[in-house]
Design a protein around this motif. Sequence first.
Motif, mmCIF file in Angstrom:
data_model
loop_
_atom_site.group_PDB
_atom_site.id
_atom_site.type_symbol
_atom_site.label_atom_id
_atom_site.label_comp_id
_atom_site.label_asym_id
_atom_site.label_seq_id
_atom_site.Cartn_x
_atom_site.Cartn_y
_atom_site.Cartn_z
ATOM 1 N N PRO A 212 0.821 -1.220 0.000
ATOM 2 C CA PRO A 212 0.000 0.000 0.000
ATOM 3 C C PRO A 212 0.850 1.263 0.000
ATOM 4 C CG PRO A 212 0.095 -0.901 2.206
ATOM 5 C CD PRO A 212 0.884 -1.843 1.329
ATOM 6 N N GLU A 213 1.395 1.617 -1.147
ATOM 7 C CA GLU A 213 2.239 2.806 -1.232
ATOM 8 C C GLU A 213 2.329 3.276 -2.676
ATOM 9 O OE1 GLU A 213 5.867 1.298 0.363
ATOM 10 O OE2 GLU A 213 6.501 0.378 -1.521
ATOM 11 N N GLY A 214 2.549 4.559 -2.831
ATOM 12 C CA GLY A 214 2.789 5.135 -4.151
ATOM 13 C C GLY A 214 1.542 5.277 -5.005
ATOM 14 N N HIS A 215 1.751 5.294 -6.302
ATOM 15 C CA HIS A 215 0.664 5.457 -7.276
ATOM 16 C C HIS A 215 0.133 4.085 -7.690
ATOM 17 C CE1 HIS A 215 1.548 9.760 -7.853
ATOM 18 N NE2 HIS A 215 2.818 9.405 -7.770
ATOM 19 N N LEU A 216 -1.143 3.870 -7.482
ATOM 20 C CA LEU A 216 -1.780 2.610 -7.845
ATOM 21 C C LEU A 216 -2.899 2.881 -8.845
ATOM 22 C CD1 LEU A 216 -2.218 1.110 -4.247
ATOM 23 C CD2 LEU A 216 -0.332 0.702 -5.819
ATOM 24 N N ILE A 217 -3.105 1.934 -9.749
ATOM 25 C CA ILE A 217 -4.256 1.989 -10.654
ATOM 26 C C ILE A 217 -5.082 0.734 -10.399
ATOM 27 C CG2 ILE A 217 -5.061 2.147 -13.033
ATOM 28 C CD1 ILE A 217 -2.332 3.230 -13.801
ATOM 29 N N LEU A 218 -6.345 0.940 -10.059
ATOM 30 C CA LEU A 218 -7.261 -0.177 -9.846
ATOM 31 C C LEU A 218 -8.198 -0.263 -11.047
ATOM 32 C CD1 LEU A 218 -8.411 -2.414 -8.021
ATOM 33 C CD2 LEU A 218 -9.916 -0.704 -7.021
ATOM 34 N N VAL A 219 -8.144 -1.395 -11.734
ATOM 35 C CA VAL A 219 -8.938 -1.599 -12.943
ATOM 36 C C VAL A 219 -9.961 -2.703 -12.680
ATOM 37 C CG1 VAL A 219 -8.893 -2.229 -15.377
ATOM 38 C CG2 VAL A 219 -6.995 -0.907 -14.390
ATOM 39 N N SER A 220 -11.228 -2.404 -12.884
ATOM 40 C CA SER A 220 -12.286 -3.415 -12.805
ATOM 41 C C SER A 220 -12.647 -3.830 -14.221
ATOM 42 C CB SER A 220 -13.525 -2.833 -12.103
ATOM 43 O OG SER A 220 -13.212 -2.416 -10.791
ATOM 44 N N ILE A 257 -10.320 -7.944 -11.130
ATOM 45 C CA ILE A 257 -9.666 -6.656 -10.912
ATOM 46 C C ILE A 257 -8.190 -6.785 -11.244
ATOM 47 C CG2 ILE A 257 -11.275 -5.889 -9.133
ATOM 48 C CD1 ILE A 257 -9.064 -6.518 -7.068
ATOM 49 N N MET A 258 -7.604 -5.647 -11.590
ATOM 50 C CA MET A 258 -6.178 -5.554 -11.862
ATOM 51 C C MET A 258 -5.650 -4.377 -11.040
ATOM 52 S SD MET A 258 -4.390 -4.639 -15.521
ATOM 53 C CE MET A 258 -5.730 -5.509 -16.344
ATOM 54 N N VAL A 259 -4.593 -4.611 -10.265
ATOM 55 C CA VAL A 259 -3.982 -3.544 -9.468
ATOM 56 C C VAL A 259 -2.567 -3.335 -9.969
ATOM 57 C CG1 VAL A 259 -3.441 -2.677 -7.180
ATOM 58 C CG2 VAL A 259 -5.353 -4.265 -7.470
ATOM 59 N N SER A 275 -10.275 3.325 -19.492
ATOM 60 C CA SER A 275 -11.679 3.057 -19.149
ATOM 61 C C SER A 275 -12.521 2.747 -20.375
ATOM 62 C CB SER A 275 -12.277 4.262 -18.408
ATOM 63 O OG SER A 275 -11.582 4.507 -17.204
ATOM 64 N N GLU A 276 -12.094 3.229 -21.546
ATOM 65 C CA GLU A 276 -12.863 3.023 -22.768
ATOM 66 C C GLU A 276 -12.576 1.693 -23.445
ATOM 67 O OE1 GLU A 276 -11.840 6.435 -25.030
ATOM 68 O OE2 GLU A 276 -13.040 7.828 -23.801
ATOM 69 N N LEU A 277 -11.635 0.913 -22.902
ATOM 70 C CA LEU A 277 -11.315 -0.371 -23.500
ATOM 71 C C LEU A 277 -12.500 -1.334 -23.401
ATOM 72 C CD1 LEU A 277 -7.691 -0.965 -22.146
ATOM 73 C CD2 LEU A 277 -8.339 -0.493 -24.522
ATOM 74 N N PRO A 278 -12.689 -2.207 -24.396
ATOM 75 C CA PRO A 278 -13.753 -3.215 -24.317
ATOM 76 C C PRO A 278 -13.538 -4.140 -23.122
ATOM 77 C CG PRO A 278 -12.855 -3.049 -26.546
ATOM 78 C CD PRO A 278 -11.951 -2.251 -25.681
ATOM 79 N N GLU A 279 -14.630 -4.583 -22.514
ATOM 80 C CA GLU A 279 -14.626 -5.491 -21.369
ATOM 81 C C GLU A 279 -14.063 -4.857 -20.092
ATOM 82 O OE1 GLU A 279 -16.155 -8.240 -21.511
ATOM 83 O OE2 GLU A 279 -16.335 -8.538 -23.658
ATOM 84 N N LEU A 280 -13.827 -3.551 -20.138
ATOM 85 C CA LEU A 280 -13.311 -2.873 -18.951
ATOM 86 C C LEU A 280 -14.402 -1.985 -18.360
ATOM 87 C CD1 LEU A 280 -9.720 -1.689 -18.541
ATOM 88 C CD2 LEU A 280 -11.551 -0.277 -17.625
ATOM 89 N N ASN A 281 -14.606 -2.088 -17.048
ATOM 90 C CA ASN A 281 -15.703 -1.381 -16.395
ATOM 91 C C ASN A 281 -15.289 -0.048 -15.785
ATOM 92 O OD1 ASN A 281 -17.404 -3.658 -16.899
ATOM 93 N ND2 ASN A 281 -16.449 -4.688 -15.149
ATOM 94 N N ASN A 282 -14.078 -0.001 -15.221
ATOM 95 C CA ASN A 282 -13.677 1.215 -14.528
ATOM 96 C C ASN A 282 -12.177 1.201 -14.290
ATOM 97 O OD1 ASN A 282 -13.177 2.569 -11.578
ATOM 98 N ND2 ASN A 282 -14.729 3.683 -12.741
ATOM 99 N N ALA A 283 -11.552 2.376 -14.326
ATOM 100 C CA ALA A 283 -10.138 2.519 -13.983
ATOM 101 C C ALA A 283 -9.990 3.731 -13.075
ATOM 102 C CB ALA A 283 -9.284 2.681 -15.241
ATOM 103 N N LYS A 284 -9.359 3.530 -11.938
ATOM 104 C CA LYS A 284 -9.251 4.615 -10.964
ATOM 105 C C LYS A 284 -7.832 4.637 -10.404
ATOM 106 C CE LYS A 284 -12.684 5.724 -8.516
ATOM 107 N NZ LYS A 284 -13.825 5.821 -7.584
ATOM 108 N N GLU A 285 -7.279 5.852 -10.290
ATOM 109 C CA GLU A 285 -5.958 6.005 -9.686
ATOM 110 C C GLU A 285 -6.098 6.237 -8.182
ATOM 111 O OE1 GLU A 285 -1.789 8.393 -10.430
ATOM 112 O OE2 GLU A 285 -3.661 9.475 -10.716
#
Length: 289
Positions: A212-220, A257-259, A275-285
């Motif tokens: 739990p540190e730095g810049h993370l991208i959580l992709v659903s 999910i992808m972290v 976020s606009e990729l097919p089969e991708l629901n959400n991307a959050k930093e």
Amino acid sequence: MEAIDQGIVAGAAFDVFESEPPAPDHPFLKHPKIIVTPHLGASTIEAQENVAIDVSEQVLHILRNEPFNNAVNMPPIPANVLNILQPYFSVGEKLGSFIAQLTEGPVQEIVIGYSGDLAEVDTQPLTRYIVRGVLSHHLGSEQVNIVNSMHLAKERGVKIVTQKSHTAKDFTNLVTVTLRTKNEERLVAGTTLTGYGPRIVQIDKFTVDVAPEGHLILVSHNDKPGIIGRVGTILGNNDVNIATMQVGRKLVGGAAIMVLTVDKAVPKDVLAQISELPELNNAKEIMLP
């Protein structure tokens, strides 16, 4: 004094009198079995030196971002309890910050679960760190500290619930934070692992292993071939380097999910491309200190 003279009481000590200071001829002052001290006995040179040393040591701990024993308006933490809780202060605050950045809208309830050895001690000091992590995202880190975090939560109508279990499944200790808003409920869990330090081990229903540190991208996303490669391509084309990657799923082809841990902040337009990729629901930093 009569009780002392008759041997009923062996001796006595006084530092408060009805009239301050006592009269020079007060009988207590010369009695061989009575000790009289000033009401401000702690103002001796030796006592003040010790107080100055204690205060200086606590200030240094705070400036070094280290755990400290005492704070104004907060109960002291016994040494045996501090030894158990101390490794989880940073974990707890980061879990709070992480889950606050996952959710949208005002926080209504924070449910904190303590499992394992943590269930054996008073975890209120750790709860303060977790609540601080949540509220700092909304109010700013300079406005929230471990002393006022519970008060600020109460002022804003945020309900704090703690639960304990002596079983922590695969871990010696586990901290679980569930955050509820009007429209959603999210969960994150973490622990400390010997040799690895703080780890996030669960996000919602997915098992992960993330520092739990730095810049993370959580992709659903949906668990389909090629998604990881497409996300990596977009980041690479925009000069964003991936340090680590974790993928969690329950069923093949189902929700996943992808972290990603990346080396720098991700521009909003890049997140929008992902976020606009097919089969991708959400991307959050998510940014953690």
